[in-house]
Design a protein around this motif. Structure first.
Motif, PDB file in Angstrom:
ATOM      1  N   TYR A 155       0.841  -1.197   0.000  1.00 23.39           N
ATOM      2  CA  TYR A 155       0.000   0.000   0.000  1.00 23.39           C
ATOM      3  C   TYR A 155       0.878   1.250   0.000  1.00 23.39           C
ATOM      4  O   TYR A 155       1.899   1.296   0.675  1.00 23.39           O
ATOM      5  CB  TYR A 155      -0.869   0.053   1.263  1.00 23.39           C
ATOM      6  N   GLN A 156       0.432   2.242  -0.705  1.00 23.09           N
ATOM      7  CA  GLN A 156       1.082   3.558  -0.692  1.00 23.09           C
ATOM      8  C   GLN A 156       2.581   3.488  -0.891  1.00 23.09           C
ATOM      9  O   GLN A 156       3.342   4.268  -0.318  1.00 23.09           O
ATOM     10  CB  GLN A 156       0.764   4.290   0.611  1.00 23.09           C
ATOM     11  N   ILE A 177       3.698   0.376   2.603  1.00 24.13           N
ATOM     12  CA  ILE A 177       3.222  -0.544   3.627  1.00 24.13           C
ATOM     13  C   ILE A 177       2.924  -1.906   3.005  1.00 24.13           C
ATOM     14  O   ILE A 177       2.028  -2.038   2.178  1.00 24.13           O
ATOM     15  CB  ILE A 177       1.928  -0.001   4.273  1.00 24.13           C
ATOM     16  N   ALA A 227       1.214  -5.272   2.997  1.00 24.53           N
ATOM     17  CA  ALA A 227       0.048  -5.792   3.700  1.00 24.53           C
ATOM     18  C   ALA A 227       0.016  -7.310   3.690  1.00 24.53           C
ATOM     19  O   ALA A 227      -0.301  -7.930   4.694  1.00 24.53           O
ATOM     20  CB  ALA A 227      -1.236  -5.229   3.098  1.00 24.53           C
ATOM     21  N   THR A 242      -7.720 -12.954  11.673  1.00 27.91           N
ATOM     22  CA  THR A 242      -8.238 -11.907  12.552  1.00 27.91           C
ATOM     23  C   THR A 242      -8.214 -10.568  11.828  1.00 27.91           C
ATOM     24  O   THR A 242      -7.832 -10.479  10.673  1.00 27.91           O
ATOM     25  CB  THR A 242      -7.359 -11.797  13.807  1.00 27.91           C
ATOM     26  N   ASN A 243      -8.590  -9.520  12.544  1.00 32.49           N
ATOM     27  CA  ASN A 243      -8.577  -8.181  11.958  1.00 32.49           C
ATOM     28  C   ASN A 243      -7.188  -7.804  11.499  1.00 32.49           C
ATOM     29  O   ASN A 243      -6.216  -8.028  12.205  1.00 32.49           O
ATOM     30  CB  ASN A 243      -9.014  -7.148  13.001  1.00 32.49           C
ATOM     31  N   GLY A 244      -7.114  -7.235  10.318  1.00 36.07           N
ATOM     32  CA  GLY A 244      -5.832  -6.739   9.833  1.00 36.07           C
ATOM     33  C   GLY A 244      -4.901  -7.826   9.355  1.00 36.07           C
ATOM     34  O   GLY A 244      -3.729  -7.564   9.100  1.00 36.07           O
ATOM     35  N   ALA A 245      -5.418  -9.047   9.219  1.00 38.89           N
ATOM     36  CA  ALA A 245      -4.545 -10.134   8.761  1.00 38.89           C
ATOM     37  C   ALA A 245      -4.207  -9.988   7.291  1.00 38.89           C
ATOM     38  O   ALA A 245      -3.204 -10.522   6.822  1.00 38.89           O
ATOM     39  CB  ALA A 245      -5.226 -11.471   9.012  1.00 38.89           C
ATOM     40  N   GLY A 246      -5.062  -9.265   6.549  1.00 31.82           N
ATOM     41  CA  GLY A 246      -4.806  -9.082   5.128  1.00 31.82           C
ATOM     42  C   GLY A 246      -5.804  -9.813   4.255  1.00 31.82           C
ATOM     43  O   GLY A 246      -5.581  -9.970   3.056  1.00 31.82           O
ATOM     44  N   LYS A 247      -6.928 -10.222   4.839  1.00 33.56           N
ATOM     45  CA  LYS A 247      -7.934 -10.959   4.067  1.00 33.56           C
ATOM     46  C   LYS A 247      -8.552 -10.068   2.997  1.00 33.56           C
ATOM     47  O   LYS A 247      -8.637 -10.445   1.826  1.00 33.56           O
ATOM     48  CB  LYS A 247      -9.043 -11.479   4.997  1.00 33.56           C
ATOM     49  N   SER A 248      -8.989  -8.880   3.414  1.00 34.85           N
ATOM     50  CA  SER A 248      -9.607  -7.979   2.434  1.00 34.85           C
ATOM     51  C   SER A 248      -8.610  -7.584   1.366  1.00 34.85           C
ATOM     52  O   SER A 248      -8.945  -7.490   0.191  1.00 34.85           O
ATOM     53  CB  SER A 248     -10.134  -6.728   3.121  1.00 34.85           C
ATOM     54  N   THR A 249      -7.371  -7.376   1.788  1.00 36.58           N
ATOM     55  CA  THR A 249      -6.339  -7.006   0.825  1.00 36.58           C
ATOM     56  C   THR A 249      -6.198  -8.096  -0.234  1.00 36.58           C
ATOM     57  O   THR A 249      -6.094  -7.804  -1.427  1.00 36.58           O
ATOM     58  CB  THR A 249      -5.008  -6.801   1.557  1.00 36.58           C
ATOM     59  N   GLU A 288     -16.614  -5.813   1.908  1.00 31.63           N
ATOM     60  CA  GLU A 288     -16.878  -5.828   3.338  1.00 31.63           C
ATOM     61  C   GLU A 288     -17.802  -4.675   3.726  1.00 31.63           C
ATOM     62  O   GLU A 288     -18.794  -4.856   4.413  1.00 31.63           O
ATOM     63  CB  GLU A 288     -15.507  -5.671   4.004  1.00 31.63           C
ATOM     64  N   ALA A 347       3.052  -5.387   7.921  1.00 30.43           N
ATOM     65  CA  ALA A 347       2.142  -4.877   8.942  1.00 30.43           C
ATOM     66  C   ALA A 347       1.968  -5.919  10.036  1.00 30.43           C
ATOM     67  O   ALA A 347       1.970  -7.108   9.786  1.00 30.43           O
ATOM     68  CB  ALA A 347       0.809  -4.549   8.300  1.00 30.43           C
TER      69      ALA A 347
HETATM   70  N1  LIG Z   1      -5.772   1.559   2.157  1.00 34.34           N
HETATM   71  C1  LIG Z   1      -4.790   1.114   2.951  1.00 34.34           C
HETATM   72  N2  LIG Z   1      -3.658   1.817   3.089  1.00 34.34           N
HETATM   73  C2  LIG Z   1      -2.666   1.365   3.886  1.00 34.34           C
HETATM   74  N3  LIG Z   1      -2.705   0.230   4.558  1.00 34.34           N
HETATM   75  C3  LIG Z   1      -3.795  -0.530   4.479  1.00 34.34           C
HETATM   76  C4  LIG Z   1      -4.896  -0.130   3.667  1.00 34.34           C
HETATM   77  N4  LIG Z   1      -5.859  -1.076   3.758  1.00 34.34           N
HETATM   78  C5  LIG Z   1      -5.368  -2.015   4.592  1.00 34.34           C
HETATM   79  N5  LIG Z   1      -4.125  -1.689   5.025  1.00 34.34           N
HETATM   80  C6  LIG Z   1      -3.285  -2.479   5.921  1.00 34.34           C
HETATM   81  O1  LIG Z   1      -3.181  -3.771   5.426  1.00 34.34           O
HETATM   82  C7  LIG Z   1      -3.318  -4.723   6.455  1.00 34.34           C
HETATM   83  C8  LIG Z   1      -4.386  -5.730   6.104  1.00 34.34           C
HETATM   84  O2  LIG Z   1      -5.645  -5.109   6.116  1.00 34.34           O
HETATM   85  P1  LIG Z   1      -6.962  -5.837   5.642  1.00 34.34           P
HETATM   86  O3  LIG Z   1      -6.681  -6.560   4.395  1.00 34.34           O
HETATM   87  O4  LIG Z   1      -8.055  -4.837   5.599  1.00 34.34           O
HETATM   88  O5  LIG Z   1      -7.238  -6.855   6.833  1.00 34.34           O
HETATM   89  P2  LIG Z   1      -8.525  -7.744   7.148  1.00 34.34           P
HETATM   90  O6  LIG Z   1      -9.510  -7.589   6.068  1.00 34.34           O
HETATM   91  O7  LIG Z   1      -7.979  -9.126   7.245  1.00 34.34           O
HETATM   92  O8  LIG Z   1      -9.044  -7.277   8.461  1.00 34.34           O
HETATM   93  C9  LIG Z   1      -3.605  -3.971   7.720  1.00 34.34           C
HETATM   94  O9  LIG Z   1      -2.440  -3.940   8.486  1.00 34.34           O
HETATM   95  C10 LIG Z   1      -3.967  -2.591   7.271  1.00 34.34           C
HETATM   96  O10 LIG Z   1      -3.455  -1.647   8.158  1.00 34.34           O
END
Ligand SMILES: Nc1ncnc2c1ncn2[C@@H]1O[C@H](COP(=O)(O)OP(=O)(O)O)[C@@H](O)[C@H]1O
Ligand SMILES: [Mg+2]
Lengths: 290, 268, 359
Positions: B15-16, B19, B21, B40-47, B93, C355
């Protein structure tokens, strides 16, 4: 009676320009503050084609219209495309910057003098007498007619078929719209092209009617309150807004103070923002989204 | 065995430009499978799902390494609309419907280029049969729907596209367990009748493990465990951290759990 | 204010340390150096350069005020020129009508600015983003119209002449004196902004900018803080306008076109949103830009024919540069600076680590 004709003509001008603001805003939530300059560019393009195709007024007009359409598409492809997904404000400021750039460029190319594109085209801008003792010039009548046609076509396009809904969807949530298979770039380019085309048409007709110089862009900016008064995302609203702003402007100039001309649209705008900021026909939720 | 539909190989998303992910994600889905992704939250599933369905300018995200292959074609870093038209559709989501449009208008939004008008109408009626409730709400503004109805609408809109691979991000998020069960049952029915493949991302292991043929566990942007239903359900760590019943179903106090968490180690 | 790590081996261990303006020895040294340069400048520079510096100081005050409002409190304004005009016209009108000295006109200008700030700010209680920008734009036209009306009605159609301010029996006309006054004003503005931002007010603004609902839930008076931002910013802007009027000795509506508003917005964008340093860098850049263009034109062969339309070249180039920044470097000059810093901080790595591995 003459007053009513004047109001109609001014309303037609504002409406034709305002629909450009609405089209771009509706698909991308971007307020195109370079619309006035793009409109003026359209008028200068007509000046250019008029000298090329002198005496064939239809050919000149068609060429100028096509050129403006491609200008709009090019503006999107080379500039605004880079701003998709950026903050809306950044995109708006980009249009502001584009406006400045265009204004400077147009002075450099065409200088600040007054032109009459009607002359090379040999269009005699005769005055037509209307019942009731009022008069309207040929080009102004043409302008009213064009506005009616443009609105008829756009409203039909947006009302029937799915693309009207898709344009709104793209404006509300571009990411989801893209995930649902909408080609954002195509729809944005279309909106920019159509918006520039309609604005340029207005510019050309005004130039044919009253001549053309570097102050024309101001008319474009004054038409923007019309779009907002009607509701920035509503095409029908732009029509109503144009009528209101034009009526207010003509009446106040006539009965109060001619100097007011520059501010009346903005006074109406402030009044509207206080009473009903989302406009006459706009969607209320829009406010929270920006 | 059925053919390989989706194949993600050593995926890395940044990201950006700064970062990271997810990293080194390898995952595959066969035709007709339900693949679960737990974490869990922030694991990277949505990513992960977003990488498959395509990033958009505002995300400022890129697949910097690895590949995503769908039906033999590489699709990583393609435009979302192009990916959607190949048959991958995401139910996100959040922001999963257009709140200012009505239900019917929402259903009109998806572009399905190879569907003729009549075919599309047939498809819309078919989708409506899965969710009869939506029919009654046709003219309701989507922003006013309840969470469950919204989820239904989101799935229905996804189905109107020519979907072959459906990506669902946290179906259970913010919904009551009965609603989740109901939605899950419908999703299974849809899968059977339309013959689609589903990748199901979940925080709730109970929901995912109940239906998924094969699951992956994601932590801190890496896959730490994968396996079929039987293997995962019996895995001690899954039992403990995701299902919460260690020691043969006997619950432990939170203090013990916490202490144990500190020293846990994933092993395959 | 969120702060990046400043130097290796330097860790902050308390809140007081977090709030200190100058933190490391290197910072103190560079600040002292900057101060020395600023003090020595008027004695070394030509009158032309001195005038440029004075313009930069004026622009900095306006840019800092706008940055406070837009970059920190998150309220967009396209009416900055209107507020400047209000300050300038307050001075002009008071001077013309009552011969008031500057120690009356300047506070009066600030007061007018503050009142207008409430007027400009009221729409912000209801409107956000684009709609707010539009309302300030409309108010800009209104203020400028009123100024024009005054000029027309009182017969100053070419503008209002103002005598230089008299301080301790001396009329301030020389560039050196102005350098002192404007430089002090700019530094004072900067300190005011810095202090505001590290106070509760600044943090409340940051919260309001990030999310109004959450800010309200945290017990922050959203409406009050928005209005406060408008009032402070507008008062400072009007003050800048008043100083501008005295410096030029002349007030006229032509100076306060929409283009001026855009220039100020351009300053905070080109400099870098959300950074006071950015406001100053932007002010320097935008102020010096036309002179840079002039020099460039003179250097280019065959560019002579544009000399007559220098303003148009300037317009076009300015629009172009603004576009370049918006498209290529949305974080502005400060963004470039930070990236260089981050590059060295992270070196030899390119990205921040995965992260969740922060423990
Ligand atoms: N738009 C974004 N910009 C920067 N970092 C992001 C962004 N979206 C998610 N992240 C980072 O990527 C990691 C995974 O996030 P995410 O995929 O949303 O997790 P999950 O869906 O499993 O809860 C997190 O650490 C989050 O901080
Ligand atoms: Mg998620």
């Amino acid at each position: 009676m003459q007053l009513a004709v004047n109001i109609t003509v001014l309303a037609a001008i504002y409406a034709l320009i305002a629909c450009g603001y609405v089209l771009v805003y509706r698909v991308s939530r971007v307020l195109n503050l370079a619309h006035g300059e793009l409109m003026m560019l359209g008028a200068y393009l007509l000046l250019m084609t008029a000298t090329q195709f002198s005496s064939h007024w239809l050919a000149a007009l068609t060429a100028a219209v096509l050129l403006s359409l491609s200008t709009g598409v090019l503006v999107y492809v080379f500039l605004m495309r880079k701003m998709t997904g950026e903050m809306v404000l950044a995109a708006v400021l980009t249009t502001v910057a584009l406006g400045i750039l265009l204004r400077g460029a147009m002075v450099l190319i065409w200088s600040a003098q007054q032109f009459y594109p009607a002359q090379p085209l040999q269009i005699a801008n005769v005055a037509i007498a209307l019942p009731g003792g009022a008069r309207i010039s040929l080009c102004a009548a043409l302008l009213v007619l064009t506005t009616a046609l443009v609105y008829g076509a756009l409203l039909t396009f947006l009302r029937f078929g799915r693309w009207g809904v898709r344009m709104r969807a793209a404006g509300q949530n571009p990411l989801l719209a893209a995930q649902r298979g909408i080609n954002l770039h195509a729809i944005y380019a279309l909106a920019w092209g159509l918006s520039t085309l309609t604005g340029a048409l207005a510019g050309m007709l005004i130039a044919l009617d009253a001549g053309l110089n570097q102050t024309m862009a101001i008319i474009g900016l004054k038409a923007f309150p019309a779009a907002l008064v009607g509701g920035l995302d509503s095409l029908a609203g732009a029509l109503a807004g144009a009528l209101i702003v034009a009526a207010a402007e003509i009446l106040l100039i006539n009965y109060v103070d001619p100097l007011l001309s520059e501010v009346v649209p903005f006074l109406v705008l402030i009044a509207m923002l206080i009473v009903r900021p989302w406009g006459l026909f706009g969607t209320r939720e829009e406010l929270d989204r920006v | 065995m059925s053919t390989l539909l989706l194949c993600v190989d050593k995926l890395e998303v940044v990201y950006q430009r700064a970062i990271t992910a997810v990293q080194g994600i390898t995952l595959s889905a066969r035709e007709g499978q339900i693949v679960g992704v737990l974490g869990t939250n922030g694991a990277g599933k949505s990513t992960l799902l977003r990488a498959i369905s395509g990033f958009h300018g505002i995300d400022d995200a890129r697949v910097t390494e690895g590949s995503i292959v769908f039906k033999g074609r590489r699709i990583e870093n393609s435009e979302p609309h192009a990916i959607a038209q190949t048959g991958i559709v995401l139910v996100p989501e959040r922001d999963k419907v257009f709140p200012n449009l009505t239900v019917a208008e929402n259903l009109a939004v998806p572009v399905a280029p190879k569907l003729a008008g009549s075919e599309r109408r047939r498809r819309e009626t078919q989708v409506m049969q899965f969710f009869p409730k939506l029919g009654a709400l046709r003219n309701r503004t989507a922003g006013l729907l309840s969470g469950g109805e919204r989820q239904m609408l989101a799935i229905a809109t996804a189905l109107v596209c020519r979907v072959e691979l459906l990506l669902v991000d946290e179906l259970s998020l913010g919904l009551a367990p009965v609603v989740v069960d109901d939605l899950m049952a419908r999703l299974m029915q849809i899968k059977r009748e339309l013959g689609i493949t589903i990748v199901l991302v979940e925080q709730s292991a109970a929901v995912a493990l109940a239906v998924a043929d094969y699951s992956y566990v994601l932590e801190n942007g890496r896959i730490v465990l994968d396996g079929d239903k039987a293997r995962l359900a019996s895995h001690a760590d899954i039992q403990e951290f995701y299902l919460g019943n260690a020691n043969g179903g006997q619950r432990r106090s939170y203090r013990d759990v916490k202490q144990y968490r500190r020293s846990r180690r994933w092993y395959g | 204010m969120s702060r990046q790590p400043r130097a290796s081996g330097y860790f902050r261990t308390g809140y007081a340390q977090d709030l200190k303006l100058v933190q490391t020895r290197a910072e103190r040294a560079s600040l002292a150096l900057l101060g020395a340069v600023l003090l020595a400048f008027p004695f070394l520079a030509s009158p032309f350069l001195l005038d440029l510096a004075n313009q930069v100081f004026l622009a900095s005050i306006g840019a800092l005020a706008l940055m406070l409002l837009t970059g920190y409190a998150g309220q967009i304004s396209l009416g900055h020129a209107g507020l400047m005009a209000a300050g300038a016209f307050t001075v002009g009108i008071l001077f013309r009508e009552t011969q008031a000295p500057f120690w009356i006109t300047l506070p009066a200008a600030a007061a007018v600015g503050a009142v207008l700030g409430v007027v400009f700010g009221l729409p912000s209680l209801r409107l956000r983003g684009l709609y707010l920008a539009v309302s300030t734009l409309a108010l800009h036209f209104l203020v400028v119209y009123l100024g024009g009306e005054y000029e027309a009605k009182r017969g100053f159609s070419t503008g209002i002449l103002i005598d230089p301010p008299v301080l301790a029996g001396m009329a301030i006309t020389s560039g050196h004196a102005w350098y002192g006054i404007l430089g002090t004003a700019a530094v004072a503005t900067l300190l005011l902004c810095l202090n505001l931002l590290r106070s509760g007010t600044g943090r409340a603004w940051a919260a309001v900018r990030a999310n109004e609902t959450v800010a309200a839930a945290l017990g922050i008076g959203v409406a009050g803080h928005k209005l406060l931002a408008f009032v402070i910013s507008s008062a400072l802007t009007a003050l800048a306008g008043a100083l501008f009027a005295y410096h030029r000795g002349f007030v006229s509506v032509e100076a306060f076109s929409l283009f001026l508003s855009i220039q100020y917005v351009a300053m905070i964008i080109i400099g870098g949103m959300g950074s006071l340093l950015g406001a100053i860098l932007g002010a320097v850049f935008v102020t010096l830009f036309p002179y840079g263009i002039e020099v460039a034109l003179r250097a280019l062969p065959g560019a002579q024919r544009y000399a007559g339309t220098l303003f148009a070249v300037n317009y076009a180039a300015f629009g172009f540069v603004m576009i370049l920044f918006l498209v290529l470097e949305p974080l502005g000059l400060v963004g470039i600076w930070r990236r260089v810093q981050t590059y060295f901080l992270l070196w030899p790595f390119k990205h921040r680590p995965l992260a969740g591995r922060r423990r």
